[in-house]
Enzyme design. Structure first.
Site, PDB file in Angstrom:
ATOM      1  N   LYS A  22       0.838  -1.214   0.000  1.00 35.27           N
ATOM      2  CA  LYS A  22       0.000   0.000   0.000  1.00 35.27           C
ATOM      3  C   LYS A  22       0.868   1.258   0.000  1.00 35.27           C
ATOM      4  CE  LYS A  22      -1.982   2.110   3.971  1.00 35.27           C
ATOM      5  NZ  LYS A  22      -1.640   3.477   3.976  1.00 35.27           N
ATOM      6  N   ASN A  23       1.854   1.325   0.916  1.00 37.41           N
ATOM      7  CA  ASN A  23       2.577   2.587   1.093  1.00 37.41           C
ATOM      8  C   ASN A  23       3.598   2.843  -0.002  1.00 37.41           C
ATOM      9  OD1 ASN A  23       0.976   3.182   3.218  1.00 37.41           O
ATOM     10  ND2 ASN A  23       2.415   2.479   4.773  1.00 37.41           N
ATOM     11  N   ARG A  93      -4.091  10.472   3.478  1.00 37.22           N
ATOM     12  CA  ARG A  93      -2.823  11.118   3.837  1.00 37.22           C
ATOM     13  C   ARG A  93      -1.912  11.235   2.620  1.00 37.22           C
ATOM     14  NH1 ARG A  93      -0.463  13.763   7.588  1.00 37.22           N
ATOM     15  NH2 ARG A  93       1.786  13.621   7.799  1.00 37.22           N
ATOM     16  N   CYS A 117      -5.199   8.459   8.901  1.00 32.81           N
ATOM     17  CA  CYS A 117      -5.506   7.945  10.244  1.00 32.81           C
ATOM     18  C   CYS A 117      -5.107   8.981  11.307  1.00 32.81           C
ATOM     19  CB  CYS A 117      -4.742   6.652  10.498  1.00 32.81           C
ATOM     20  SG  CYS A 117      -5.228   5.335   9.393  1.00 32.81           S
ATOM     21  N   ARG A 122      -0.073  15.122  13.038  1.00 36.11           N
ATOM     22  CA  ARG A 122       0.714  14.611  11.906  1.00 36.11           C
ATOM     23  C   ARG A 122       1.020  15.781  10.977  1.00 36.11           C
ATOM     24  NH1 ARG A 122      -1.883   9.213   9.540  1.00 36.11           N
ATOM     25  NH2 ARG A 122       0.250   8.853   8.775  1.00 36.11           N
ATOM     26  N   ASP A 307       3.490   0.549  12.259  1.00 34.32           N
ATOM     27  CA  ASP A 307       2.251   0.023  11.669  1.00 34.32           C
ATOM     28  C   ASP A 307       1.972  -1.419  12.077  1.00 34.32           C
ATOM     29  OD1 ASP A 307       2.632   1.800   8.507  1.00 34.32           O
ATOM     30  OD2 ASP A 307       2.007   2.453  10.499  1.00 34.32           O
ATOM     31  N   ARG A 399      -9.111   0.216   3.618  1.00 30.24           N
ATOM     32  CA  ARG A 399      -8.195   1.179   2.993  1.00 30.24           C
ATOM     33  C   ARG A 399      -6.858   0.525   2.702  1.00 30.24           C
ATOM     34  NH1 ARG A 399      -6.840   5.973   6.456  1.00 30.24           N
ATOM     35  NH2 ARG A 399      -5.368   6.137   4.743  1.00 30.24           N
TER      36      ARG A 399
HETATM   37  C1  EPZ Z   1       3.785   6.949   6.523  1.00 29.80           C
HETATM   38  O1  EPZ Z   1       3.076   8.025   7.098  1.00 29.80           O
HETATM   39  C2  EPZ Z   1       2.767   5.833   6.383  1.00 29.80           C
HETATM   40  N1  EPZ Z   1       1.675   6.289   5.534  1.00 29.80           N
HETATM   41  C3  EPZ Z   1       2.225   5.439   7.748  1.00 29.80           C
HETATM   42  O2  EPZ Z   1       1.435   4.273   7.544  1.00 29.80           O
HETATM   43  C4  EPZ Z   1       3.373   5.056   8.672  1.00 29.80           C
HETATM   44  O3  EPZ Z   1       2.856   4.875   9.982  1.00 29.80           O
HETATM   45  C5  EPZ Z   1       4.437   6.162   8.702  1.00 29.80           C
HETATM   46  O4  EPZ Z   1       4.843   6.487   7.359  1.00 29.80           O
HETATM   47  C6  EPZ Z   1       5.667   5.745   9.491  1.00 29.80           C
HETATM   48  O5  EPZ Z   1       6.214   4.589   8.924  1.00 29.80           O
HETATM   49  C7  EPZ Z   1       1.874   6.313   4.199  1.00 29.80           C
HETATM   50  O6  EPZ Z   1       2.935   5.963   3.715  1.00 29.80           O
HETATM   51  C8  EPZ Z   1       0.715   6.781   3.381  1.00 29.80           C
HETATM   52  P1  EPZ Z   1       6.131   9.996   8.692  1.00 29.80           P
HETATM   53  P2  EPZ Z   1       3.780   9.494   7.176  1.00 29.80           P
HETATM   54  O7  EPZ Z   1       6.206  11.242   7.914  1.00 29.80           O
HETATM   55  O8  EPZ Z   1       4.571   9.696   5.951  1.00 29.80           O
HETATM   56  C9  EPZ Z   1       6.292  13.216  12.154  1.00 29.80           C
HETATM   57  C10 EPZ Z   1      -0.432   2.905   7.601  1.00 29.80           C
HETATM   58  O9  EPZ Z   1      -0.995   2.337   8.539  1.00 29.80           O
HETATM   59  N2  EPZ Z   1       6.343  14.175  11.044  1.00 29.80           N
HETATM   60  O10 EPZ Z   1       7.212   8.979   8.554  1.00 29.80           O
HETATM   61  O11 EPZ Z   1       2.741  10.485   7.519  1.00 29.80           O
HETATM   62  C11 EPZ Z   1       4.979  12.464  12.216  1.00 29.80           C
HETATM   63  O12 EPZ Z   1       4.019  13.191  12.947  1.00 29.80           O
HETATM   64  C12 EPZ Z   1       0.018   4.330   7.764  1.00 29.80           C
HETATM   65  O13 EPZ Z   1      -0.157   2.376   6.492  1.00 29.80           O
HETATM   66  C13 EPZ Z   1       6.581  15.511  11.335  1.00 29.80           C
HETATM   67  O14 EPZ Z   1       6.732  15.893  12.502  1.00 29.80           O
HETATM   68  O15 EPZ Z   1       4.744   9.283   8.414  1.00 29.80           O
HETATM   69  C14 EPZ Z   1       5.384  11.191  12.906  1.00 29.80           C
HETATM   70  O16 EPZ Z   1       5.431  11.410  14.295  1.00 29.80           O
HETATM   71  C15 EPZ Z   1      -0.362   4.900   9.115  1.00 29.80           C
HETATM   72  N3  EPZ Z   1       6.629  16.404  10.318  1.00 29.80           N
HETATM   73  C16 EPZ Z   1       6.796  10.945  12.391  1.00 29.80           C
HETATM   74  O17 EPZ Z   1       7.266  12.214  11.919  1.00 29.80           O
HETATM   75  C17 EPZ Z   1       6.460  16.011   9.004  1.00 29.80           C
HETATM   76  O18 EPZ Z   1       6.532  16.878   8.107  1.00 29.80           O
HETATM   77  C18 EPZ Z   1       6.869   9.966  11.223  1.00 29.80           C
HETATM   78  O19 EPZ Z   1       5.940  10.383  10.247  1.00 29.80           O
HETATM   79  C19 EPZ Z   1       6.230  14.655   8.729  1.00 29.80           C
HETATM   80  C20 EPZ Z   1       6.184  13.754   9.759  1.00 29.80           C
END
Ligand code: EPZ
Length: 433
Positions: A22-23, A93, A117, A122, A307, A399
């Site tokens: 998916k991702n 997202r 989610c 986020r 995840d 999803r």
């Molecule tokens: C991706 O989300 C995945 N979603 C998420 O999977 C997954 O949990 C996450 O990566 C971590 O592996 C998709 O790929 C669509 P991050 P993403 O940016 O990109 C903070 C699922 O179940 N952050 O790696 O949003 C954020 O708040 C979903 O498949 C900032 O602070 O995750 C988090 O605490 C749920 N500023 C951490 O970093 C930013 O600009 C990691 O977020 C971006 C992120």
């Protein structure tokens, strides 16, 4: 409305085929906007997030043709920004990848703030930091993200990400592929889907190096050509079935996986006493009658994936002794614990730490999915609980999991989808009437 109804207590037995990641798919599909030709994508998962993104591309003017349920041809050569479907963008997202793709293709972008989610704040500040560093001006107002490449084309540049961010890493990579210069992303995320996106872009003529390490370099090129690309298997779907096999004390061969991507999940499962053996593109999981308690912390890849955190919590409810899970990525990813408590789980949550008192048999109950992976955890809980479990809000699960009910039924689970009246809609219509 639909819900899952599960009668628990049946060990899962047999084989399950893992679908496309998916991702990876939700980044590769928007990235097709940067390709001046036809992209044929194989092994795409049949899930609602993919459907949503293909619909968004169609609204933008792309020709999207399903070749078969897991293969699609996307031609974005006629795409324009005249009528972006903002109502669809705000539902997922991954719509933030449209910012990077539109900037690369058109030198400008307008999207909604992303949905997805809800487990705490986020933000997208790292996306903004990175896209600004490589030549764009961004403005967030009224729920929209406006972006313009200075001089009409991204220039490339260097960015050090303050947080390891999957989304920001991939978004900057996409925005950089057609830039008029070189981009360096430091402190980059290293997930398998990041490597998959880089491999997709390179197969279309991009020049992305270092994906999978914490330093990714992108040399901008003039154009990308069409081609065919096969998406990797889903690491998290595979891990979910591994834990379901362990939790039901079953024996399941999980096929079409990349064992390397599952190393941390396999290692933690082995610590519980679960048997995990790898051969080629499969892993065999045999549940243990007695499981050991463990401790873990979710971390960026190659650490234990966030995840997989809800699914592992369910398994540890069945282990002997007290386990500790620390959520290292999100502020509030334990909302599902209240639903698990309805099934008899003994879990105390303090901020980012869950203390799980094992040794309690779960009992079936009416529960709800609060997000995608929490929903999968509730399914696992229902499979190993005594009695009947009903799970509402299953749209979250659909999803990210292709045909979860069909795959589980093939493994001997007593699970089915049941229609039920949407009482809220009925009450609203009565009030209106
Ligand atoms: C991706 O989300 C995945 N979603 C998420 O999977 C997954 O949990 C996450 O990566 C971590 O592996 C998709 O790929 C669509 P991050 P993403 O940016 O990109 C903070 C699922 O179940 N952050 O790696 O949003 C954020 O708040 C979903 O498949 C900032 O602070 O995750 C988090 O605490 C749920 N500023 C951490 O970093 C930013 O600009 C990691 O977020 C971006 C992120």
């Amino acid at each position: 409305m639909e819900k899952y109804v599960i009668n628990g207590g049946h060990p899962l037995k047999g084989e399950v085929e893992i679908s496309g990641a998916k991702n990876a798919a939700v980044a590769i599909i928007p990235a097709a906007l940067t390709v001046n030709g036809i992209c044929r994508l194989e092994n795409i998962p049949q899930i609602s997030d993919v459907d949503m993104l293909l619909t968004i591309l169609r609204h933008l003017g792309a020709k999207v043709r399903m070749i078969n349920p897991s293969a699609v041809e996307i031609d974005c050569r006629q795409v324009s920004l005249r009528d972006s479907p903002y109502d669809l963008m705000r539902k997922i997202r991954a719509s933030y990848y449209l910012i990077g793709a539109m900037l690369a293709r058109f030198g400008k972008a307008k999207t909604t703030m992303p949905g997805g989610c809800n487990f705490g704040v986020r933000p997208i500040d790292q996306h903004i930091k990175g896209l600004t560093a490589i030549g764009a001006d961004l403005d967030v107002r009224n729920g929209f993200v406006f972006a313009d490449a200075r001089g009409g084309r991204m220039s490339g540049g260097r960015v050090y990400l303050d947080k390891v961010s999957v989304g920001a890493t991939m978004n900057i990579m996409i925005a950089a592929v057609l830039a008029n210069g070189k981009t360096v992303i430091e402190n980059a995320a290293r997930e398998p889907h990041i490597v998959d996106l880089a491999n997709f872009l390179n197969s279309m003529g991009a020049d992305v190096r270092g994906a999978g390490t914490d330093c990714i370099k992108v040399n901008g090129v003039e154009r990308l050509h069409g081609g065919t690309y096969t998406i990797i298997p889903d690491q998290i779907e595979a891990g979910t079935y591994m834990i379901a096999a362990a939790a039901t004390q079953g024996e399941v061969l999980i096929k079409n996986v990349i064992p390397k991507h599952l190393e941390c999940i396999s290692a933690k499962l082995r610590e519980t006493g679960t048997e995990v053996s790898e051969s080629g593109d499969s892993v065999l999981v045999r549940g243990a009658s007695k499981m050991n308690h463990i401790s873990l912390k979710t971390l960026p890849y190659p650490g234990f994936p966030t995840d997989m955190q809800p699914q592992m919590s369910v398994l540890l409810c069945l282990a002997d002794g007290t386990s500790v899970i620390t959520e290292g990525i999100y502020d509030n990813r334990f909302k599902y614990v209240n639903e698990l408590r309805r099934m008899g789980a003994c879990i105390e949550v303090d901020g980012r730490v869950a203390i799980i008192e094992g040794g309690h048999r779960l009992t079936g109950a009416p529960v709800a999915a609060c997000d995608l992976r929490a929903g999968a955890a509730m399914v696992i809980a229902g499979l190993c609980a005594q009695g009947r479990t009903e799970i509402e809000d299953i749209h979250y699960i659909e999803r990210g999991y292709q045909d979860m009910v069909g795959k589980l039924r093939n493994l001997g689970a007593d699970i089915r989808i049941v229609e039920y009246p949407d009482m809220e809609a009925a009450e609203e219509s009565l009030e209106i009437g």
